[in-house]
Design an enzyme around this catalytic site. Structure first.
Site, PDB file in Angstrom:
ATOM      1  N   GLU A 292       0.883  -1.173   0.000  1.00  0.00           N
ATOM      2  CA  GLU A 292       0.000   0.000   0.000  1.00  0.00           C
ATOM      3  C   GLU A 292       0.910   1.208   0.000  1.00  0.00           C
ATOM      4  OE1 GLU A 292      -3.095  -0.010  -0.497  1.00  0.00           O
ATOM      5  OE2 GLU A 292      -3.397  -2.163  -0.298  1.00  0.00           O
ATOM      6  N   CYS A 326      -1.701   8.874   4.077  1.00  0.00           N
ATOM      7  CA  CYS A 326      -1.702   8.503   2.662  1.00  0.00           C
ATOM      8  C   CYS A 326      -3.013   8.909   2.020  1.00  0.00           C
ATOM      9  CB  CYS A 326      -1.475   7.007   2.529  1.00  0.00           C
ATOM     10  SG  CYS A 326      -2.607   6.086   3.553  1.00  0.00           S
TER      11      CYS A 326
HETATM   12  P1  NAD Z   1       9.021   5.335   3.074  1.00  0.00           P
HETATM   13  O1  NAD Z   1       8.782   4.622   1.799  1.00  0.00           O
HETATM   14  O2  NAD Z   1      10.067   6.369   3.120  1.00  0.00           O
HETATM   15  O3  NAD Z   1       9.396   4.292   4.216  1.00  0.00           O
HETATM   16  C1  NAD Z   1       8.588   3.163   4.444  1.00  0.00           C
HETATM   17  C2  NAD Z   1       9.474   2.070   5.010  1.00  0.00           C
HETATM   18  O4  NAD Z   1      10.383   1.655   3.999  1.00  0.00           O
HETATM   19  C3  NAD Z   1      10.313   2.506   6.208  1.00  0.00           C
HETATM   20  O5  NAD Z   1      10.396   1.447   7.129  1.00  0.00           O
HETATM   21  C4  NAD Z   1      11.661   2.780   5.578  1.00  0.00           C
HETATM   22  O6  NAD Z   1      12.733   2.664   6.479  1.00  0.00           O
HETATM   23  C5  NAD Z   1      11.712   1.694   4.527  1.00  0.00           C
HETATM   24  N1  NAD Z   1      12.645   1.969   3.429  1.00  0.00           N
HETATM   25  C6  NAD Z   1      13.082   3.163   2.986  1.00  0.00           C
HETATM   26  N2  NAD Z   1      13.915   2.982   1.936  1.00  0.00           N
HETATM   27  C7  NAD Z   1      13.986   1.656   1.717  1.00  0.00           C
HETATM   28  C8  NAD Z   1      14.650   0.852   0.775  1.00  0.00           C
HETATM   29  N3  NAD Z   1      15.438   1.384  -0.163  1.00  0.00           N
HETATM   30  N4  NAD Z   1      14.476  -0.490   0.834  1.00  0.00           N
HETATM   31  C9  NAD Z   1      13.674  -1.036   1.767  1.00  0.00           C
HETATM   32  N5  NAD Z   1      13.023  -0.317   2.694  1.00  0.00           N
HETATM   33  C10 NAD Z   1      13.170   1.012   2.659  1.00  0.00           C
HETATM   34  O7  NAD Z   1       7.591   5.904   3.557  1.00  0.00           O
HETATM   35  P2  NAD Z   1       7.262   6.741   4.867  1.00  0.00           P
HETATM   36  O8  NAD Z   1       7.820   8.104   4.704  1.00  0.00           O
HETATM   37  O9  NAD Z   1       7.577   5.976   6.096  1.00  0.00           O
HETATM   38  O10 NAD Z   1       5.675   6.794   4.758  1.00  0.00           O
HETATM   39  C11 NAD Z   1       5.036   7.682   3.909  1.00  0.00           C
HETATM   40  C12 NAD Z   1       4.583   7.013   2.635  1.00  0.00           C
HETATM   41  O11 NAD Z   1       3.779   5.891   2.960  1.00  0.00           O
HETATM   42  C13 NAD Z   1       3.707   7.924   1.798  1.00  0.00           C
HETATM   43  O12 NAD Z   1       4.048   7.757   0.443  1.00  0.00           O
HETATM   44  C14 NAD Z   1       2.306   7.408   2.095  1.00  0.00           C
HETATM   45  O13 NAD Z   1       1.369   7.687   1.083  1.00  0.00           O
HETATM   46  C15 NAD Z   1       2.551   5.950   2.240  1.00  0.00           C
HETATM   47  N6  NAD Z   1       1.500   5.297   3.018  1.00  0.00           N
HETATM   48  C16 NAD Z   1       0.571   4.573   2.338  1.00  0.00           C
HETATM   49  C17 NAD Z   1      -0.470   3.971   3.028  1.00  0.00           C
HETATM   50  C18 NAD Z   1      -1.522   3.186   2.307  1.00  0.00           C
HETATM   51  O14 NAD Z   1      -2.269   2.466   2.955  1.00  0.00           O
HETATM   52  N7  NAD Z   1      -1.607   3.288   1.004  1.00  0.00           N
HETATM   53  C19 NAD Z   1      -0.545   4.107   4.416  1.00  0.00           C
HETATM   54  C20 NAD Z   1       0.444   4.830   5.079  1.00  0.00           C
HETATM   55  C21 NAD Z   1       1.465   5.422   4.363  1.00  0.00           C
END
Ligand code: NAD
Length: 542
Positions: A292, A326
């Site tokens: 998501e 999100c």
């Molecule tokens: P992010 O993608 O920066 O981080 C999410 C997770 O991925 C964290 O644990 C982070 O450490 C990890 N991560 C970062 N780089 C990585 C890599 N290269 N490889 C593997 N893991 C990695 O997102 P965020 O800033 O924590 O959250 C915000 C984002 O999440 C927004 O885009 C938001 O829309 C989305 N979101 C979506 C939903 C949904 O249900 N659609 C819900 C909540 C948040």
């Protein structure tokens, strides 16, 4: 063969407590906030039930108060990830041999602990670590996570449909866990999502390596403690803190990777999927990929909209939790006839917004998560202010001295293809495109086509025919569509959540659709009286 019990009635949603002055929940939460601000735990990885403190330490800070260090976590990297994979695989046979009922009891206990004695603890950690107000923490860390834990059990207990058995043959379908481990990677913005992603996989009998967001480490630490208190055995859920890429790389390099349960940004999700694709021939089984991701959530206002309701939905939808949902409203399409009134009412509401330290309960908004987010958002604000094609209506309250405060910002853009209308900003910036009242059809086309995302959206209007038309026209534009409501605030069991296109695989967290992704069905056919000769009757002589 099926170890899942007979269908259970659906639970009720966990009631949202008010935290109004004088209530016992407010007193308890304030007391817990005070204590937690002083605790400063040395946050461990949890591997095979043991606490490890390996890897470079990093501070976990309150976004609204630079001086408040909440704890120290460690960047686990490949070394700890590999230990976590090994611990999960060691726990897998024992966990897979438990019955659904045994597993369900553990997560139902976690739900009751959280609804009761652990409520203030998870709320306080979410307020301090993620800068949520008491209400925003309550609907996330308490109510939504309790709902996930209870509804997942109820939905799983309904997955009982069995294939046909005919005379002479008995057929059964068994829901097995996936073979290997699941990597759960979770975002900073919801404690409920962070808790749900590993626990739903474990409920279905899987073992998990959980990588929480660095900026959510405090609430993740308390969530893991909750799971342990509820009885999740060692090795079933293993937590590795730190930078995502090296931890995920180790997991993707393992032939035992059975699935990825991800919530976060679209870019990271695509990188993970690409990584799996590149190694696809190396896995024991095709990894399930559930993600998501981002959104560019819209509000379409028909000229028949109720102006007051629309203005409130836009303000709440765009600015609560600093626009870091999100599902947050981040682009709106408002007819020219209504815009002056909508704008004035919005400006009035925005003027009244209070922003600051979330432990002061008078505040409606806290800070954005960290310096990186603040700098990116401030860059957007500066560009919009300098842009002749954009009119920044209001942008009060930005400051970075005490905490990362990004104020509620409203911008009007003429060009419907302006980047502010299609890129995810993930902050309190709402862009409005004002359309000619006669151009409803063209505007619906814009709503549908402008952004690559399709997570949430809202349609406003009092004209039922026009609303029904917009709902049909925007069928693929959002996985969660709201009528006369803000596009945020999905409730487990009521509005299963998720979107398609660039927003994810739309596997609807907190629903049976999601549970099935974490099960690998096995069909068993038993023939009661097997044939004892090879030839078939048609082969007989005339
Ligand atoms: P992010 O993608 O920066 O981080 C999410 C997770 O991925 C964290 O644990 C982070 O450490 C990890 N991560 C970062 N780089 C990585 C890599 N290269 N490889 C593997 N893991 C990695 O997102 P965020 O800033 O924590 O959250 C915000 C984002 O999440 C927004 O885009 C938001 O829309 C989305 N979101 C979506 C939903 C949904 O249900 N659609 C819900 C909540 C948040």
């Amino acid at each position: 063969m099926l170890d899942i019990p007979a269908p259970k009635a659906l639970p009720e949603n966990e009631p949202v407590l008010s935290y109004a002055p004088g209530t016992p929940e407010r007193a308890k939460l304030k007391e817990t906030l005070g204590a937690m601000a002083r605790e400063r735990p040395d946050i461990p990885h949890v591997v095979g039930g043991k606490e490890l403190r390996e890897g470079a330490p990093f501070d976990v800070k309150a976004p609204h108060d630079h001086a408040l260090v909440l704890g120290t976590a460690h960047d686990g990297g490949k070394a700890v990830a590999e230990k976590a994979i090994a611990a999960s695989l060691a726990a897998a046979p024992g966990w897979a041999s438990t019955t659904f009922d045994e597993r369900a009891r553990i997560f139902l206990r976690a739900a009751d602990l959280l609804a009761g004695p652990w409520r203030a603890r998870l709320n306080a950690a979410t307020m301090l670590g993620q800068s949520k107000t008491a209400h925003q923490a309550e609907i996330d860390a308490a109510c939504e996570l309790v709902d996930f834990l209870r509804f997942n059990v109820a939905f799983a207990s309904r997955l009982t449909e069995q294939p046909l058995s005919v005379p002479g043959t008995l057929n059964n379908l068994e829901l097995r866990p996936l073979e290997g481990f699941v990597l759960a990677v979770t975002p900073f913005n919801f404690t409920a999502i962070a808790g749900n992603l590993p626990s739903v996989c474990a409920l279905m009998g899987n073992v998990v390596v959980w990588k929480p967001a660095e900026s959510q480490a405090l609430a993740a630490y308390h969530t893991m403690k909750l799971f342990e208190a509820a009885g999740v055995p060692p090795g079933v859920i293993n937590v590795v803190h730190g930078h995502g890429a090296p931890i995920a790389d180790s997991c993707l390099a393992s032939r035992d990777l059975a699935g990825i349960h991800f919530t976060g940004s679209t870019t990271v999700f695509q990188a993970l999927w690409r990584g799996v694709g590149e190694r696809i021939a190396s896995y024991r089984t095709y990894p399930r990929i559930v993600g998501e991701t981002g959104g560019k959530d819209f509000v379409f206002a028909h000229p028949s909209s109720d102006v007051d309701a629309l203005a409130v939905a836009l303000v709440r939808g765009a600015y609560e939790f600093q626009g870091q949902k999100c599902s947050a409203a981040s682009r709106a399409y408002v007819p020219r006839s209504l815009w002056p009134k909508v704008r004035d009412r919005m400006v009035g509401h925005i003027e009244a917004i209070t922003m600051g330290d979330v432990t002061d309960f008078r505040n409606f908004m806290g800070a954005v998560i960290d310096e990186r987010a603040w700098t990116r958002l401030a860059g957007w604000r500066d560009r919009l202010k300098a842009d002749a094609k954009a009119n920044v209506v209001t942008d009060k309250g930005w400051s970075r001295e005490k905490g990362w405060f990004a104020g509620p910002t409203l911008v009007e853009v003429l060009d419907p293809s302006h980047p502010v209308l299609h890129e995810e900003l993930f902050g309190p910036i709402l862009a409005v495109h004002v359309y000619d009242d006669g151009k409803v059809e063209e505007t619906l086309e814009l709503v549908d086509r402008t952004s690559p995302y399709a997570l949430t959206g809202a349609v406003f209007g009092e004209d039922r025919i026009a609303v029904a038309h917009a709902v049909k026209r925007l069928r693929q534009a959002a996985g969660n569509l709201y009528v006369n409501d803000k596009p945020t605030g999905a409730v487990v069991g009521q509005q299963p959540f998720g979107g398609a296109r660039a927003s994810g695989t739309n596997d609807k967290a907190g629903s049976a659709y999601n549970l099935l992704r974490w099960a690998s069905p096995r069909t068993l056919k038993e023939t009661l009286v097997p044939p004892t000769s090879v030839p078939y009757p048609f082969m007989g002589a005339e």
